[in-house]
Design a protein around this motif. Structure first.
Motif, PDB file in Angstrom:
ATOM      1  N   LYS A   1      34.690  34.885  37.921  1.00  0.00           N
ATOM      2  CA  LYS A   1      34.278  35.977  38.781  1.00  0.00           C
ATOM      3  C   LYS A   1      33.228  36.916  38.264  1.00  0.00           C
ATOM      4  O   LYS A   1      32.447  37.456  38.748  1.00  0.00           O
ATOM      5  CB  LYS A   1      35.707  36.652  39.275  1.00  0.00           C
ATOM      6  CG  LYS A   1      35.812  36.904  40.655  1.00  0.00           C
ATOM      7  CD  LYS A   1      36.965  37.563  40.864  1.00  0.00           C
ATOM      8  CE  LYS A   1      38.452  36.847  40.988  1.00  0.00           C
ATOM      9  NZ  LYS A   1      39.456  37.671  41.045  1.00  0.00           N
TER      10      LYS A   1
ATOM     11  N   GLU B   1      49.860  30.357  35.232  1.00  0.00           N
ATOM     12  CA  GLU B   1      49.204  31.384  35.953  1.00  0.00           C
ATOM     13  C   GLU B   1      48.554  32.222  35.032  1.00  0.00           C
ATOM     14  O   GLU B   1      47.294  32.795  35.745  1.00  0.00           O
ATOM     15  CB  GLU B   1      50.322  32.326  36.838  1.00  0.00           C
ATOM     16  CG  GLU B   1      51.262  31.660  37.722  1.00  0.00           C
ATOM     17  CD  GLU B   1      50.572  31.489  39.060  1.00  0.00           C
ATOM     18  OE1 GLU B   1      49.413  31.930  39.267  1.00  0.00           O
ATOM     19  OE2 GLU B   1      50.991  31.215  40.016  1.00  0.00           O
ATOM     20  N   SER B   2      49.004  32.527  33.847  1.00  0.00           N
ATOM     21  CA  SER B   2      48.078  33.635  32.987  1.00  0.00           C
ATOM     22  C   SER B   2      46.771  32.809  32.651  1.00  0.00           C
ATOM     23  O   SER B   2      45.961  33.558  32.510  1.00  0.00           O
ATOM     24  CB  SER B   2      48.764  33.988  31.984  1.00  0.00           C
ATOM     25  OG  SER B   2      48.719  33.272  30.781  1.00  0.00           O
TER      26      SER B   2
ATOM     27  N   THR C   1      39.661  31.948  36.331  1.00  0.00           N
ATOM     28  CA  THR C   1      39.165  32.519  37.353  1.00  0.00           C
ATOM     29  C   THR C   1      38.407  33.830  37.163  1.00  0.00           C
ATOM     30  O   THR C   1      37.199  33.946  37.683  1.00  0.00           O
ATOM     31  CB  THR C   1      40.262  32.423  38.488  1.00  0.00           C
ATOM     32  OG1 THR C   1      41.184  33.396  37.961  1.00  0.00           O
ATOM     33  CG2 THR C   1      40.545  31.058  39.053  1.00  0.00           C
ATOM     34  N   GLY C   2      39.089  34.736  36.377  1.00  0.00           N
ATOM     35  CA  GLY C   2      38.323  35.964  35.889  1.00  0.00           C
ATOM     36  C   GLY C   2      37.080  35.658  35.200  1.00  0.00           C
ATOM     37  O   GLY C   2      36.230  36.358  35.664  1.00  0.00           O
TER      38      GLY C   2
ATOM     39  N   TRP D   1      45.271  30.496  34.274  1.00  0.00           N
ATOM     40  CA  TRP D   1      44.396  30.347  35.537  1.00  0.00           C
ATOM     41  C   TRP D   1      43.670  31.831  35.918  1.00  0.00           C
ATOM     42  O   TRP D   1      42.359  31.648  36.086  1.00  0.00           O
ATOM     43  CB  TRP D   1      45.452  30.010  36.569  1.00  0.00           C
ATOM     44  CG  TRP D   1      44.933  29.890  37.884  1.00  0.00           C
ATOM     45  CD1 TRP D   1      44.771  30.903  39.171  1.00  0.00           C
ATOM     46  CD2 TRP D   1      44.293  28.677  38.656  1.00  0.00           C
ATOM     47  NE1 TRP D   1      43.929  30.241  39.866  1.00  0.00           N
ATOM     48  CE2 TRP D   1      43.412  29.036  39.782  1.00  0.00           C
ATOM     49  CE3 TRP D   1      43.910  27.464  37.921  1.00  0.00           C
ATOM     50  CZ2 TRP D   1      42.902  28.096  40.521  1.00  0.00           C
ATOM     51  CZ3 TRP D   1      43.314  26.449  38.911  1.00  0.00           C
ATOM     52  CH2 TRP D   1      42.730  26.789  40.058  1.00  0.00           C
ATOM     53  N   ARG D   2      44.330  32.775  35.585  1.00  0.00           N
ATOM     54  CA  ARG D   2      43.698  34.214  35.637  1.00  0.00           C
ATOM     55  C   ARG D   2      42.495  34.194  34.914  1.00  0.00           C
ATOM     56  O   ARG D   2      41.549  34.799  35.190  1.00  0.00           O
ATOM     57  CB  ARG D   2      44.707  35.374  35.606  1.00  0.00           C
ATOM     58  CG  ARG D   2      45.522  35.867  36.927  1.00  0.00           C
ATOM     59  CD  ARG D   2      46.166  37.101  36.760  1.00  0.00           C
ATOM     60  NE  ARG D   2      47.083  36.647  36.127  1.00  0.00           N
ATOM     61  CZ  ARG D   2      48.434  36.654  36.189  1.00  0.00           C
ATOM     62  NH1 ARG D   2      48.792  36.256  37.263  1.00  0.00           N
ATOM     63  NH2 ARG D   2      49.402  36.521  35.178  1.00  0.00           N
ATOM     64  N   ASN D   3      42.699  33.719  33.638  1.00  0.00           N
ATOM     65  CA  ASN D   3      41.822  33.968  32.554  1.00  0.00           C
ATOM     66  C   ASN D   3      40.443  33.181  33.081  1.00  0.00           C
ATOM     67  O   ASN D   3      39.430  33.592  32.897  1.00  0.00           O
ATOM     68  CB  ASN D   3      42.224  33.520  31.187  1.00  0.00           C
ATOM     69  CG  ASN D   3      43.065  34.467  30.379  1.00  0.00           C
ATOM     70  OD1 ASN D   3      42.988  35.712  30.717  1.00  0.00           O
ATOM     71  ND2 ASN D   3      43.783  34.066  29.465  1.00  0.00           N
TER      72      ASN D   3
END
Ligand SMILES: [Zn+2]
Length: 143
Positions: free
Chosen positions: A90, A79-80, A86-87, A82-84
């Motif tokens: 974005k 998850e972490s 997608t961030g 993945w956030r990096n």
């Protein structure tokens, strides 16, 4: 038929008892598997075929695993990451990239010799005195 389905669902829930099941990482793994599988169906490729098979086996292993806490930790790490990723996408924009390029053409980035603060200096001004905005140190630069 309905009876059969409910019995099947019951059997499945008994089978899945104490097992990890689905999470975000498994969903992404499954989607990757389907994408790879479809690609190699249209354009046969042995490496892709093996890769998709390994992905499927690994996903099934995670779904059926009884080591729930370890699988959970894997998903937290995923998850972490993945956030990096997608961030990054974005925040990414071509306008920002263009700005960055035009700035690089018009400005030069120097580092203050005393405190290493980065200072933006317009190009093509000849010899100039630069004053560091952070530590007020003054130094000569040719731009
Ligand atoms: Zn400084």
């Amino acid at each position: 038929m309905n009876d059969f389905l409910s019995r099947l669902r019951y059997r499945l829930s008994v089978f899945m008892q104490g097992r990890y099941g689905m999470d975000h990482l498994n969903r992404v793994l499954l989607i990757s598997y389907f994408v790879l599988y479809l690609i190699q169906r249209f354009k046969p490729n042995r490496a892709l075929y093996y890769l998709s098979t390994v992905l499927l086996i690994y996903t099934l292993f995670r779904i059926l695993s009884r080591n729930v806490s370890k699988r959970y930790q894997e998903n937290v790490k995923f998850e972490s990451a993945w956030r990096n990723v997608t961030g990054f996408f974005k925040d990414f924009s071509f306008d920002k990239l263009k700005d960055r390029f035009s700035q690089a053409k018009e400005y030069h980035i120097y580092k203050c010799p005393r405190c290493r603060q980065k200072i933006r200096i317009p190009r093509g001004k000849g010899h100039i005195m630069v004053k560091c905005p952070k530590c007020a140190f003054e130094f000569h630069k040719k731009s």
